[in-house]
Design a protein around this motif. Structure first.
Motif, short mmCIF file in Angstrom:
data_model
loop_
_atom_site.label_atom_id
_atom_site.label_comp_id
_atom_site.label_asym_id
_atom_site.label_seq_id
_atom_site.Cartn_x
_atom_site.Cartn_y
_atom_site.Cartn_z
N LEU A 6 21.29 5.65 12.00
CA LEU A 6 21.38 7.24 13.03
C LEU A 6 22.33 8.00 12.19
O LEU A 6 21.65 9.41 12.41
N HIS A 7 23.60 7.72 11.47
CA HIS A 7 24.07 8.59 10.83
C HIS A 7 23.69 8.46 8.96
O HIS A 7 24.89 8.81 8.29
N ALA A 8 22.84 8.15 8.39
CA ALA A 8 22.71 7.44 7.66
C ALA A 8 21.41 8.68 6.89
O ALA A 8 20.77 9.68 7.20
N ASP A 9 21.47 8.97 5.01
CA ASP A 9 20.67 9.67 4.72
C ASP A 9 19.76 8.97 4.42
O ASP A 9 19.85 7.86 3.49
N LEU A 10 18.66 9.59 4.69
CA LEU A 10 17.35 8.59 4.55
C LEU A 10 16.25 8.92 3.89
O LEU A 10 15.27 9.15 3.84
N SER A 11 17.03 10.61 2.94
CA SER A 11 16.17 11.32 2.59
C SER A 11 15.63 10.96 1.48
O SER A 11 14.31 11.56 0.82
N SER A 12 15.62 9.62 0.93
CA SER A 12 15.20 8.94 -0.84
C SER A 12 14.23 8.57 -0.52
O SER A 12 14.10 7.47 -1.50
N ALA A 13 13.72 7.87 1.03
CA ALA A 13 13.12 6.19 1.11
C ALA A 13 11.96 7.19 1.14
O ALA A 13 11.28 8.67 1.88
N ALA A 14 10.57 6.01 0.58
CA ALA A 14 9.58 6.32 0.83
C ALA A 14 8.88 6.22 1.54
O ALA A 14 8.13 6.04 2.14
N LEU A 15 9.70 4.39 2.16
CA LEU A 15 8.79 3.79 3.32
C LEU A 15 10.37 3.09 3.46
O LEU A 15 10.97 2.98 3.59
N VAL A 16 9.63 3.05 5.31
CA VAL A 16 10.74 3.30 5.99
C VAL A 16 10.53 1.64 6.99
O VAL A 16 9.23 1.70 7.19
N ILE A 17 11.08 0.52 7.03
CA ILE A 17 10.35 -0.55 7.99
C ILE A 17 11.71 -0.64 9.07
O ILE A 17 12.65 -0.46 8.32
N GLU A 43 0.80 -1.07 0.12
CA GLU A 43 0.24 0.04 0.27
C GLU A 43 1.01 1.17 0.11
O GLU A 43 0.36 2.05 0.22
N THR A 44 2.11 1.15 0.10
CA THR A 44 3.21 2.49 -0.49
C THR A 44 3.53 2.83 -1.59
O THR A 44 4.40 3.48 -1.45
N GLY A 45 3.05 2.67 -2.49
CA GLY A 45 3.75 3.01 -4.00
C GLY A 45 4.47 2.28 -4.29
O GLY A 45 4.69 0.65 -3.49
N LEU A 46 5.83 3.06 -4.95
CA LEU A 46 6.77 1.96 -6.17
C LEU A 46 8.34 2.85 -5.34
O LEU A 46 9.33 2.20 -5.80
N GLY A 47 8.21 3.88 -4.35
CA GLY A 47 9.99 4.63 -3.90
C GLY A 47 10.40 3.59 -3.55
O GLY A 47 10.09 2.29 -3.10
N PRO A 48 11.56 4.09 -3.21
CA PRO A 48 12.62 3.20 -2.13
C PRO A 48 11.79 3.01 -0.83
O PRO A 48 11.17 3.41 -0.08
N ILE A 49 12.38 1.50 -0.24
CA ILE A 49 12.20 0.67 1.14
C ILE A 49 13.05 0.94 1.90
O ILE A 49 14.88 -0.14 1.24
N PHE A 50 13.85 1.23 2.63
CA PHE A 50 14.73 1.33 3.63
C PHE A 50 14.62 0.07 5.22
O PHE A 50 13.50 0.95 5.85
N GLU A 51 14.92 -0.55 5.74
CA GLU A 51 15.00 -1.09 6.50
C GLU A 51 16.18 -0.78 7.42
O GLU A 51 17.40 -0.68 6.96
N LEU A 52 15.95 -0.51 8.51
CA LEU A 52 16.53 -0.13 9.21
C LEU A 52 17.04 -1.43 10.88
O LEU A 52 16.02 -1.33 11.08
N GLY A 53 18.08 -1.62 10.88
CA GLY A 53 18.17 -2.38 11.47
C GLY A 53 18.04 -3.91 11.23
O GLY A 53 16.88 -4.62 11.21
N SER A 54 18.22 -4.10 9.72
CA SER A 54 18.13 -5.63 8.54
C SER A 54 18.29 -6.45 9.09
O SER A 54 18.30 -7.60 8.42
N GLY A 55 19.34 -6.59 10.36
CA GLY A 55 19.52 -8.22 10.80
C GLY A 55 20.05 -9.12 9.79
O GLY A 55 20.36 -8.64 8.82
N TRP A 56 19.65 -9.93 9.65
CA TRP A 56 20.24 -10.99 9.00
C TRP A 56 19.51 -11.78 7.50
O TRP A 56 19.57 -12.60 6.62
#
Length: 179
Positions: free
Chosen positions: A109-120, A47-60
């Motif tokens: 926390l030190h990353a550039d998240l400005s291009s993210a459309a969705l953060v997970i 439901e979140t469009g087609l923009g970039p997805i960023f996962e913060l703490g992506s683990g395994w």
């Protein structure tokens, strides 16, 4: 045979020490989302469009890899500081030939998240406060945030999936100004 056993013991020690160090340094172990939570987050991501997805703490890569497979047209970015989980994800990225996936061993926390459309994310309450501050202090294109288990303190979710697991864990979807 003895050399192989020594190598296996050293590798086991190295990987265990790596996880222990990361847990002590970050204050939280690299804990994967449950299967039900991953399914709910993938469902909400549709439901979140087609923009970039960023996962913060992506683990395994338990969510990052399926997300990249489900959304081959979207750029998928993962941030993980723990060495072994990050390395596992990097290897899986190559095995699955996921050209839409980038994995960084970096503090989000030190990353550039400005291009993210969705953060997970699946962060502890302190992590949610930190990410809320980071998102509030930056301009960007963020339209949505999906969080497993922990709410954003000063935002109202537009959707919430209550899982049928033992803890009745919630998965939240937040919508921001650009959406």
């Amino acid at each position: 045979m003895l050399v192989l056993e020594v190598i296996l013991v050293l590798l086991t020690f190295f990987f265990g020490a790596s996880i222990l160090w990361s847990t002590l340094f970050l204050g939280i172990p690299p804990m994967p989302s449950s299967k039900k939570a991953r399914q709910a987050m993938i469902q909400l991501s549709h439901e979140t469009g087609l923009g970039p997805i960023f996962e913060l703490g992506s683990g395994w890569g338990n969510l990052l890899i399926p997300m990249a497979l489900k959304h081959p047209q979207r750029k998928i970015v993962g941030y993980e500081l723990s060495l072994l989980p990050w390395l596992t994800t990097a290897v899986l990225k190559r095995l699955f030939r996921l050209n839409n996936l980038q994995v960084f061993r970096k503090n989000f926390l030190h990353a550039d998240l400005s291009s993210a459309a969705l953060v997970i994310c699946y962060l502890c309450p302190n992590g949610m406060h930190d990410i809320e501050k980071q998102l509030a202090s930056k301009d960007g294109n963020l339209e949505y945030l999906i969080s497993n288990n922990f709410a954003l303190p000063s935002h109202q979710a537009v959707a919430k999936i209550q899982l049928t697991d033992f803890y009745k864990s919630p998965v939240y979807l937040y919508k921001f100004k650009h959406a």
